[in-house]
Design a protein around this motif. Structure first.
Motif, PDB file in Angstrom:
ATOM      1  N   THR A  68    -121.316  13.550  48.167  1.00  0.00           N
ATOM      2  CA  THR A  68    -119.902  13.945  48.239  1.00  0.00           C
ATOM      3  C   THR A  68    -119.508  14.717  46.983  1.00  0.00           C
ATOM      4  N   ALA A  69    -119.982  14.237  45.821  1.00  0.00           N
ATOM      5  CA  ALA A  69    -119.682  14.935  44.556  1.00  0.00           C
ATOM      6  C   ALA A  69    -120.265  16.351  44.591  1.00  0.00           C
ATOM      7  N   LYS A  70    -121.483  16.496  45.074  1.00  0.00           N
ATOM      8  CA  LYS A  70    -122.139  17.807  45.113  1.00  0.00           C
ATOM      9  C   LYS A  70    -121.449  18.741  46.115  1.00  0.00           C
ATOM     10  N   ILE A  71    -121.022  18.180  47.249  1.00  0.00           N
ATOM     11  CA  ILE A  71    -120.327  18.987  48.262  1.00  0.00           C
ATOM     12  C   ILE A  71    -119.040  19.571  47.663  1.00  0.00           C
ATOM     13  N   LEU A  72    -118.355  18.744  46.868  1.00  0.00           N
ATOM     14  CA  LEU A  72    -117.074  19.178  46.301  1.00  0.00           C
ATOM     15  C   LEU A  72    -117.240  20.039  45.054  1.00  0.00           C
ATOM     16  N   SER A  73    -118.328  19.865  44.330  1.00  0.00           N
ATOM     17  CA  SER A  73    -118.551  20.608  43.080  1.00  0.00           C
ATOM     18  C   SER A  73    -119.947  21.228  43.080  1.00  0.00           C
ATOM     19  N   PRO A  74    -120.172  22.216  43.964  1.00  0.00           N
ATOM     20  CA  PRO A  74    -121.540  22.742  44.130  1.00  0.00           C
ATOM     21  C   PRO A  74    -122.084  23.436  42.889  1.00  0.00           C
ATOM     22  N   GLU A  75    -121.194  23.897  42.016  1.00  0.00           N
ATOM     23  CA  GLU A  75    -121.649  24.623  40.818  1.00  0.00           C
ATOM     24  C   GLU A  75    -122.135  23.656  39.730  1.00  0.00           C
ATOM     25  N   ALA A 118    -124.383  13.917  54.417  1.00  0.00           N
ATOM     26  CA  ALA A 118    -123.721  15.229  54.426  1.00  0.00           C
ATOM     27  C   ALA A 118    -123.808  15.845  55.821  1.00  0.00           C
ATOM     28  N   ALA A 119    -124.932  15.619  56.521  1.00  0.00           N
ATOM     29  CA  ALA A 119    -125.114  16.220  57.849  1.00  0.00           C
ATOM     30  C   ALA A 119    -124.115  15.646  58.857  1.00  0.00           C
ATOM     31  N   VAL A 120    -123.775  14.366  58.731  1.00  0.00           N
ATOM     32  CA  VAL A 120    -122.771  13.775  59.629  1.00  0.00           C
ATOM     33  C   VAL A 120    -121.376  14.276  59.245  1.00  0.00           C
ATOM     34  N   LYS A 121    -121.126  14.411  57.962  1.00  0.00           N
ATOM     35  CA  LYS A 121    -119.813  14.957  57.550  1.00  0.00           C
ATOM     36  C   LYS A 121    -119.649  16.371  58.113  1.00  0.00           C
ATOM     37  N   VAL A 127    -112.676  13.341  57.185  1.00  0.00           N
ATOM     38  CA  VAL A 127    -113.342  12.181  56.586  1.00  0.00           C
ATOM     39  C   VAL A 127    -112.255  11.217  56.116  1.00  0.00           C
ATOM     40  N   VAL A 128    -112.573   9.926  56.097  1.00  0.00           N
ATOM     41  CA  VAL A 128    -111.642   8.937  55.524  1.00  0.00           C
ATOM     42  C   VAL A 128    -112.411   8.015  54.583  1.00  0.00           C
ATOM     43  N   ILE A 303    -113.853  16.934  54.141  1.00  0.00           N
ATOM     44  CA  ILE A 303    -113.582  16.156  52.916  1.00  0.00           C
ATOM     45  C   ILE A 303    -112.321  16.713  52.242  1.00  0.00           C
ATOM     46  N   GLU A 304    -112.207  18.043  52.203  1.00  0.00           N
ATOM     47  CA  GLU A 304    -111.007  18.613  51.571  1.00  0.00           C
ATOM     48  C   GLU A 304    -109.747  18.285  52.366  1.00  0.00           C
TER      49      GLU A 304
END
Ligand code: 13P
Ligand code: SF4
Length: 315
Positions: A68-75, A118-121, A127-128, A303-304
């Motif tokens: 989740t952290a990586k999805i939100l902050s890919p850089e 991540a694949a299910v998201k 998401v909750v 997620i966003e």
């Protein structure tokens, strides 16, 4: 091998050198919670990961939290202490099976608990977490059918709170399903002044008995506000550390699991993380969480949406 004090010192040095931040879930060992820059529930960890100015995020929790952290902050570089720290609930919902389940129920809004891969998201509309689930579900138009996964206990609890009928995926967390009703009843008899507080991943017969139900963050807040001085806590035992720190004069009793021969109220995945593994991960900058960019771009949308609704609800 370095001693605990040396590990703490080395971790502090590495954090400064590398502009790294350590985020830990409430289920981590006490010593990890105490060296972390951020300690929180799944929602707080996601919110902090989206906002941090650090170059490296060391996420001490389970793997989906790192994802989740990586999805939100890919850089940013996202590290975890141990890639084997998974989650039985996330594992109960393989993406291919969830895609087939979704295809069987066309026209449904797909709501998934954050305890997923991540694949299910990427297959989800929103998401909750257990902190914001009621608010998120109430934001969905009332005539819109909902498909919810993967936790059947949280799903059933949300149906009862929101009055919404939902198609539920049949998954569960092995830790939260282990608590013994009989032993809790006996504990309540021995401690008549104690309140029973529970995470909504617990089974319904336990939730019916509970004086308060909430996410880890909500349980912690409740024990701080509530005048009672004794609590039986039905969730992973790591949260007791922050409860005791926040309310040193109160008594917290971990709810016992059915099988007395094992410490089943410890999540063995969460407990794979150690101070030494955190030190090595920061030093070697691995294991690193990497996500396919197509999956990440799809997964970030639900997620966003969740984070937007949470901020509207001041959560
Ligand atoms: P919280 O979102 O309440 O921290 O719960 C996460 C979790 O994994 C519960 O088992
Ligand atoms: Fe997953 Fe259960 Fe561990 Fe939470 S306690 S991380 S739901 S296995």
């Amino acid at each position: 091998m370095l001693k605990e004090a040396e590990l703490k010192e080395a971790i502090t040095q590495l954090k400064i050198e590398k502009n790294a931040v350590i985020m830990a879930h409430y289920y981590q060992e006490d010593v990890i919670q105490d060296i972390a820059d951020v300690v929180g529930d799944s929602l707080a960890l996601a919110q902090q990961a989206a906002q941090t100015k650090a170059d490296i995020i060391l996420l001490s929790g389970v793997y989906f939290m790192g994802e989740t952290a990586k999805i939100l902050s890919p850089e940013k570089k996202v590290l975890v202490p141990d890639v084997k720290a998974g989650c039985s609930l996330a594992d109960s919902c393989p993406a291919e099976d969830f895609a087939a389940f979704k295809a069987k129920h066309p026209g449904h809004t797909v709501v998934t608990y954050v305890n997923t891969t991540a694949a299910v998201k990427a297959l989800s509309d929103i998401v909750v977490t257990s902190t914001n689930a009621v608010g998120v579900i109430n934001s969905i138009p009332s005539d819109q059918p909902i498909l919810f996964g993967p936790d059947r206990n949280l799903g059933a609890y949300l149906q009862s709170l929101t009055g919404r009928k939902m198609v539920l995926w049949d998954g569960a967390c092995h830790v939260h399903e282990q608590f013994s009703i009989e032993k809790i009843v006996a504990l309540k008899k021995e401690n008549p002044g104690a309140l029973l507080i529970a995470h909504p991943e617990c089974k319904q017969p336990l939730l019916v008995m509970a004086d308060f139900i909430g996410s880890t963050a909500a349980l912690l807040k409740y024990t701080q506000k509530e005048k009672h001085a004794q609590f039986i806590v039905a969730t992973e035992a790591g949260i007791l550390h922050q409860m005791r720190k926040a309310s040193p004069s109160k008594t917290f009793i971990p709810a016992p699991p059915s099988d007395s021969s094992c410490a089943c109220n410890d999540c063995e995945f969460m407990k794979l993380n150690t101070l030494e593994k955190i030190y090595l991960a920061l030093k070697n900058e691995r294991p690193e969480v990497l996500i396919d960019e197509t999956v990440r771009r799809q997964a970030v949308v639900p997620i966003e949406r969740m984070l937007d609704i949470s901020s509207q609800l001041n959560l």
